[in-house]
Structure formats: C-alpha cells, structure tokens
Write an enzyme that holds these catalytic residues in place. Sequence first.
Site, PDB file in Angstrom:
ATOM      1  N   ASP A  15       0.827  -1.211   0.000  1.00 44.20           N
ATOM      2  CA  ASP A  15       0.000   0.000   0.000  1.00 44.20           C
ATOM      3  C   ASP A  15       0.863   1.265   0.000  1.00 44.20           C
ATOM      4  O   ASP A  15       1.928   1.297   0.617  1.00 44.20           O
ATOM      5  CB  ASP A  15      -0.906  -0.022   1.242  1.00 44.20           C
ATOM      6  CG  ASP A  15      -2.051   0.965   1.117  1.00 44.20           C
ATOM      7  OD1 ASP A  15      -2.311   1.458  -0.001  1.00 44.20           O
ATOM      8  OD2 ASP A  15      -2.693   1.260   2.147  1.00 44.20           O
ATOM      9  N   ARG A  28      -0.760   8.253 -10.653  1.00 43.23           N
ATOM     10  CA  ARG A  28      -0.771   7.085  -9.760  1.00 43.23           C
ATOM     11  C   ARG A  28      -0.074   5.881 -10.394  1.00 43.23           C
ATOM     12  O   ARG A  28       0.590   5.097  -9.722  1.00 43.23           O
ATOM     13  CB  ARG A  28      -2.214   6.711  -9.415  1.00 43.23           C
ATOM     14  CG  ARG A  28      -2.934   7.749  -8.565  1.00 43.23           C
ATOM     15  CD  ARG A  28      -4.386   7.333  -8.325  1.00 43.23           C
ATOM     16  NE  ARG A  28      -4.447   6.065  -7.617  1.00 43.23           N
ATOM     17  CZ  ARG A  28      -4.302   5.932  -6.299  1.00 43.23           C
ATOM     18  NH1 ARG A  28      -4.116   7.004  -5.556  1.00 43.23           N
ATOM     19  NH2 ARG A  28      -4.367   4.760  -5.728  1.00 43.23           N
ATOM     20  N   ASN A  63     -10.265  -3.293  -5.789  1.00 45.60           N
ATOM     21  CA  ASN A  63      -9.482  -2.408  -6.681  1.00 45.60           C
ATOM     22  C   ASN A  63     -10.020  -2.405  -8.112  1.00 45.60           C
ATOM     23  O   ASN A  63      -9.758  -1.489  -8.884  1.00 45.60           O
ATOM     24  CB  ASN A  63      -8.005  -2.846  -6.756  1.00 45.60           C
ATOM     25  CG  ASN A  63      -7.227  -2.618  -5.479  1.00 45.60           C
ATOM     26  OD1 ASN A  63      -6.226  -3.283  -5.244  1.00 45.60           O
ATOM     27  ND2 ASN A  63      -7.667  -1.679  -4.645  1.00 45.60           N
ATOM     28  N   GLU A 195       1.978 -13.371  12.271  1.00 44.49           N
ATOM     29  CA  GLU A 195       2.440 -12.148  12.918  1.00 44.49           C
ATOM     30  C   GLU A 195       2.171 -10.992  11.953  1.00 44.49           C
ATOM     31  O   GLU A 195       2.350 -11.138  10.732  1.00 44.49           O
ATOM     32  CB  GLU A 195       3.951 -12.238  13.195  1.00 44.49           C
ATOM     33  CG  GLU A 195       4.317 -13.300  14.207  1.00 44.49           C
ATOM     34  CD  GLU A 195       3.724 -13.022  15.587  1.00 44.49           C
ATOM     35  OE1 GLU A 195       3.722 -11.847  16.011  1.00 44.49           O
ATOM     36  OE2 GLU A 195       3.247 -13.969  16.217  1.00 44.49           O
TER      37      GLU A 195
HETATM   38  C1  FPP Z   1      -2.157  -0.118  -3.357  1.00 44.94           C
HETATM   39  O1  FPP Z   1      -1.653   1.187  -3.299  1.00 44.94           O
HETATM   40  C2  FPP Z   1      -1.499  -0.845  -4.423  1.00 44.94           C
HETATM   41  C3  FPP Z   1      -2.122  -1.383  -5.498  1.00 44.94           C
HETATM   42  C4  FPP Z   1      -3.595  -1.283  -5.709  1.00 44.94           C
HETATM   43  C5  FPP Z   1      -1.384  -2.039  -6.595  1.00 44.94           C
HETATM   44  C6  FPP Z   1      -0.079  -2.673  -6.237  1.00 44.94           C
HETATM   45  C7  FPP Z   1       0.595  -3.110  -7.463  1.00 44.94           C
HETATM   46  C8  FPP Z   1       1.931  -3.110  -7.688  1.00 44.94           C
HETATM   47  C9  FPP Z   1       2.937  -2.750  -6.664  1.00 44.94           C
HETATM   48  C10 FPP Z   1       2.453  -3.548  -9.012  1.00 44.94           C
HETATM   49  C11 FPP Z   1       2.342  -5.013  -9.096  1.00 44.94           C
HETATM   50  C12 FPP Z   1       2.917  -5.532 -10.298  1.00 44.94           C
HETATM   51  C13 FPP Z   1       2.734  -6.790 -10.736  1.00 44.94           C
HETATM   52  C14 FPP Z   1       3.437  -7.248 -11.915  1.00 44.94           C
HETATM   53  C15 FPP Z   1       1.816  -7.741 -10.108  1.00 44.94           C
HETATM   54  P1  FPP Z   1      -2.650   2.425  -3.495  1.00 44.94           P
HETATM   55  O2  FPP Z   1      -2.692   2.753  -4.936  1.00 44.94           O
HETATM   56  O3  FPP Z   1      -3.978   2.104  -2.894  1.00 44.94           O
HETATM   57  O4  FPP Z   1      -1.891   3.527  -2.702  1.00 44.94           O
HETATM   58  P2  FPP Z   1      -2.542   4.761  -1.925  1.00 44.94           P
HETATM   59  O5  FPP Z   1      -3.217   4.165  -0.716  1.00 44.94           O
HETATM   60  O6  FPP Z   1      -1.362   5.581  -1.572  1.00 44.94           O
HETATM   61  O7  FPP Z   1      -3.486   5.441  -2.856  1.00 44.94           O
END
Ligand code: FPP
Length: 231
Positions: A15, A28, A63, A195
């Site tokens: 996150d 983003r 999401n 944990e």
């Molecule tokens: C949450 O942060 C993160 C996600 C919804 C996506 C995570 C994905 C990746 C790190 C890339 C993965 C890549 C592969 C190939 C599987 P957020 O966008 O909700 O962050 P925020 O809370 O700061 O808005």
Amino acid sequence: MQDRGTPLHVAVIMDGNGRWAKKRLLPRTVGHGAGMKAMIALAKRAKERGVKYFTVYALSSENLSRPKDELEGLFNLIREYFTKNLKELYESNSAVKIIGDISALPQDCAAVLEDSQKNSPKDADFTIIFAVNYGSRPEIIRAVNTAVERGEKVDVNSFSSLLYTDGVPDPDLVIRTGGEVRLSNFLLWQAAYAELYFTDVLFPDFTPKKLDKALDEYARRDRRFGKIKTI
Ligand code: FPP
C-alpha cells in the site's frame, strides 16, 4: 531445514503507491511502476533470507472498480513484469502461483498469469504468489459453494484445500506498508496465526533493508499459537 527465526511464508499488502506518486506530482500509475520495482527487489531479498513463499497483494477484488486508466496501467505492469522477469525467475528455480479470480481480467493478462503458473518449475525452492482480483470473502464463499456442490462436510484441513492457496503453508508474517492498520480482505483465513507488521513507509520506499528489519522483528516475536509458554 528452515531456521526457526525465518518465516516460511511472507505476505505483503503493497500500500502507498498512489500517495508516493502524489507527493511527486506524478500519475498514480507511476507509483505502481515504482511499486513493481520495489516488489522485484523484495522478492529477491526474501529468497536470499530463506523465505520460501512470498505473496504480494497486486490487485484486490475491490481495486477492480478503480478508474479505467489506473486499471489499464496496472494491467500493463502485469504484462511487462511477466514478459521481462519470467525467464530469470524460472532459471533461479522459482515458481509463480496466482490466487484470485483472474477470469475478470483482460483475456491476454489472464492468459499470461495462467501460463506463468502452469510453466513454473515443479521442484521450485521459492514461490512468488500474486494475489490478483483477490479478496478473502469471495475466496471463502467460493470454497463453501464447492463443498456444498460436492455434498461434502468440511473440517479445517479440507476447507483450506478448497481455497486458492491450496498446498501453500499459511503466512507466518503479513506486512502492510503505507500506514493503514488493517488487513483489507487479504488472506483472512490463512493469516489466523500470522504475525502482523505495519509500517508507515510507502510501498515504493520499502527497500530490502526495511524488509530485513521486519524479518528481524519477526525473529524476536514469541509465537505461541494459542498455547502457553513452556520455558
Ligand atoms: C495499493 O496502493 C497498491 C495497489 C492497488 C497495486 C499494487 C501493485 C503493484 C505494486 C504492481 C504489481 C505488479 C505486478 C506485476 C503484479 P494504493 O494505490 O492504494 O496507494 P494509496 O493508498 O497511496 O493510494
């Protein structure tokens, strides 16, 4: 043999990508790209540290209602990751496993994910598990319906084997970056005795050194699984 202080299975709620990008006045999607880079470095470090299963929450079922351009950016990252990294993963005897309902993804993305799992080495010594369009509640409902359709009464073990994570040991350590202190529908059944480690660090800034810190803290925790201390 697994060192007692090393978790067999680490799961990460990645996150903070959006906030990381916002702080830099970037879209983003750029944050998710930076998150992907962090994820690659962390998987390598986890393997070096003796972790055998490394699960990442790449896309929750919730999401999937994000704006179209953000979703398209995430699907592009999936395409990019599997095109560029699979060969190296397989060559280092690592396997890929997918958990979640990937049928709702663009067809080519779903195919890439399915193939990456199917073609993985069978005797792998490290497995990276991608949770994609994953949510614990839909996973549990799916398992219940399977048992009902089969007319089966379940117990803890047989129920576990109906989940996407069949064959994977439960996570020992769940890490959440980005400052929120909740599980957000992630591995709720499987993490019963895990944990939990929460950090304010935004995911793209969660370096291998910071993972080391989490693993070191895990090694100091006293896991009793509901039992009392004998010494
Ligand atoms: C949450 O942060 C993160 C996600 C919804 C996506 C995570 C994905 C990746 C790190 C890339 C993965 C890549 C592969 C190939 C599987 P957020 O966008 O909700 O962050 P925020 O809370 O700061 O808005």
